[in-house]
Enzyme design. Structure first.
Site, PDB file in Angstrom:
ATOM      1  N   ARG A  29      -5.809 -12.149  -8.315  1.00 12.49           N
ATOM      2  CA  ARG A  29      -7.185 -12.213  -7.790  1.00 12.49           C
ATOM      3  C   ARG A  29      -8.189 -11.880  -8.898  1.00 12.49           C
ATOM      4  NH1 ARG A  29      -8.403  -8.849  -2.439  1.00 12.49           N
ATOM      5  NH2 ARG A  29      -8.403  -7.156  -3.939  1.00 12.49           N
ATOM      6  N   LYS A  34     -14.102 -11.075  -6.217  1.00 14.98           N
ATOM      7  CA  LYS A  34     -14.371  -9.637  -6.260  1.00 14.98           C
ATOM      8  C   LYS A  34     -15.229  -9.346  -7.496  1.00 14.98           C
ATOM      9  CE  LYS A  34     -11.887  -5.423  -4.979  1.00 14.98           C
ATOM     10  NZ  LYS A  34     -12.647  -5.006  -3.826  1.00 14.98           N
TER      11      LYS A  34
HETATM   12  C1  LIG Z   1     -15.602  -7.083   0.569  1.00 18.20           C
HETATM   13  C2  LIG Z   1     -14.181  -6.687   0.678  1.00 18.20           C
HETATM   14  N1  LIG Z   1     -13.418  -7.277   1.618  1.00 18.20           N
HETATM   15  C3  LIG Z   1     -12.121  -6.956   1.777  1.00 18.20           C
HETATM   16  C4  LIG Z   1     -11.515  -5.998   0.976  1.00 18.20           C
HETATM   17  C5  LIG Z   1     -10.066  -5.673   1.183  1.00 18.20           C
HETATM   18  O1  LIG Z   1      -9.278  -6.302   0.221  1.00 18.20           O
HETATM   19  P1  LIG Z   1      -7.852  -5.706  -0.169  1.00 18.20           P
HETATM   20  O2  LIG Z   1      -7.060  -5.615   1.077  1.00 18.20           O
HETATM   21  O3  LIG Z   1      -7.281  -6.674  -1.128  1.00 18.20           O
HETATM   22  O4  LIG Z   1      -8.119  -4.384  -0.762  1.00 18.20           O
HETATM   23  C6  LIG Z   1     -12.270  -5.372  -0.034  1.00 18.20           C
HETATM   24  C7  LIG Z   1     -11.717  -4.392  -0.952  1.00 18.20           C
HETATM   25  O5  LIG Z   1     -10.921  -3.577  -0.805  1.00 18.20           O
HETATM   26  C8  LIG Z   1     -13.626  -5.712  -0.177  1.00 18.20           C
HETATM   27  O6  LIG Z   1     -14.381  -5.118  -1.103  1.00 18.20           O
END
Ligand SMILES: Cc1ncc(COP(=O)(O)O)c(C=O)c1O
Length: 348
Positions: free
Chosen positions: A79, A182
């Site tokens: 990612r 991200k």
């Molecule tokens: C906007 C957003 N959505 C979802 C997530 C969850 O993603 P992950 O399960 O990969 O941590 C995150 C970060 O943790 C985030 O910043």
């Protein structure tokens, strides 16, 4: 070093080392540890002026068996490359990413909270464009840095349900924008609103889709899920982050006898859920008991804004049984108390 694990919240603590590498002239330098958490970069770095920054978040878990595990780190590595590619920043290979994560955990091992302490170690890998520039263009030079620190509960509520408020006058991300990457820039626009929401007693902000404001997108730092009967439902949208935790729950849920749906989710459907929650690395699974609709809450003096509608999840005051089942299954794999049937964990 004497840390009271039970007092930790989701805050930064300086630890022994951070791991750094520099990308210049088409090559990464070897990974190096630094005992300082200060770095020196060009004041005209693209990261500082044009938001050339992408990051990741994963955790290290101390298992019941004493072993240290990372959860699906290769997914974070991929990612980060996807996010970096969107803004033209070089990101490390899976191997280099995982090596840096393992190394930062080992060099800070005394900061890794014990099993069942309620705390874990958060790992923050990131890339920044550091070449001096004044034009809006790609940065040929970047840094990859990984830090690790002990953290507690994200919403400060553990597994108790909290409340969210629907964004009414600001958006997080556009359908053809950066929402699914991200990138630091996605979070800048949510910081003040998040603070105002907290002052009004909410743990987080739920964002509707920004094109029509009819569908549920996600929370400011986590994906949304709802439980209806024996079905786990989570939104499909071009502007939400593809959460690794949510993806894992979608795979895990069927093994617990649940059905899954990933689809466009109308805001009105929130009234039909038995349970709701936020899902992500930082929040793990955090039950949300209620979502308020309160036009104008983000404005100065917005606490006087009137709640025009509330969506309640089932009992709303207690965490739901299905959320708890999912939580136990997921954290059991991360802590080594459940069989890792998907081979998700990397033992350090
Ligand atoms: C906007 C957003 N959505 C979802 C997530 C969850 O993603 P992950 O399960 O990969 O941590 C995150 C970060 O943790 C985030 O910043």
């Amino acid at each position: 070093m004497a840390l009271d694990w039970s007092k930790l919240s989701f805050n930064y603590t300086k630890t022994n080392t951070i791991i750094c590498s520099h990308f210049k002239d088409g090559e990464w330098s070897s990974l190096e540890s630094s005992t300082s958490d200060q770095i020196t970069i060009n004041a005209l770095s693209g990261a500082l002026h044009y938001g050339l920054e992408a990051f990741e978040g994963l955790k290290a878990y101390r298992g019941a068996d004493g072993k240290v595990r990372l959860f699906r780190p290769e997914e974070n590595a991929r990612r980060l490359r996807r996010s970096g590619a969107y803004i033209g920043l070089e990101a490390p290979s899976d191997t280099m990413f995982i090596e840096a994560c393992c190394r930062v955990v080992k060099e800070n091992i005394e900061y890794l909270p014990p099993y069942e302490s309620g705390a874990t170690m958060y790992i923050r890998p990131f890339i920044i464009g550091v070449g001096g520039q004044i034009g809006v263009h790609l940065s040929g030079e970047s840094m990859f840095i990984v830090a690790a620190m002990p953290i507690g509960s994200y919403f400060g509520k553990g597994f108790e349900p909290s409340r969210a408020v629907l964004a009414s006058e600001h958006d997080r991300a556009a359908p053809m924008g950066t929402g699914s990457y991200k990138l630091g820039g996605n979070y800048a626009g949510t910081v003040l609103a998040g603070e105002i929401a907290k002052r009004q007693g909410y743990s987080t902000v739920l964002y509707p889709d920004s094109a029509e404001r009819r569908y549920v997108d996600e929370f400011s730092s986590a994906n949304f899920f709802g439980i209806k009967g024996d079905t786990y439902i989570t939104p499909e949208s071009p502007s939400i982050l593809p959460s690794i935790t949510n993806k894992s729950l979608l795979e895990l849920a069927p093994t617990l006898g649940l059905k899954t749906e990933r689809r466009e989710l109308l805001i009105e459907e929130l009234s039909g859920f038995d349970e709701m929650g936020a899902v992500g690395t930082a929040v793990v699974i955090s039950p949300i008991g209620r979502v308020d609709v309160k036009p104008g809450w983000e404005r100065e003096g917005g606490c006087e804004a009137e709640i025009i509608k509330s969506y309640f999840a089932g009992e709303s005051l207690a965490a739901g049984a299905v959320s708890l089942k999912l939580y136990n299954a997921l954290t059991g794999i991360q802590n080594g108390t459940e069989k890792d049937i998907f081979n998700w964990c990397l033992t350090i």
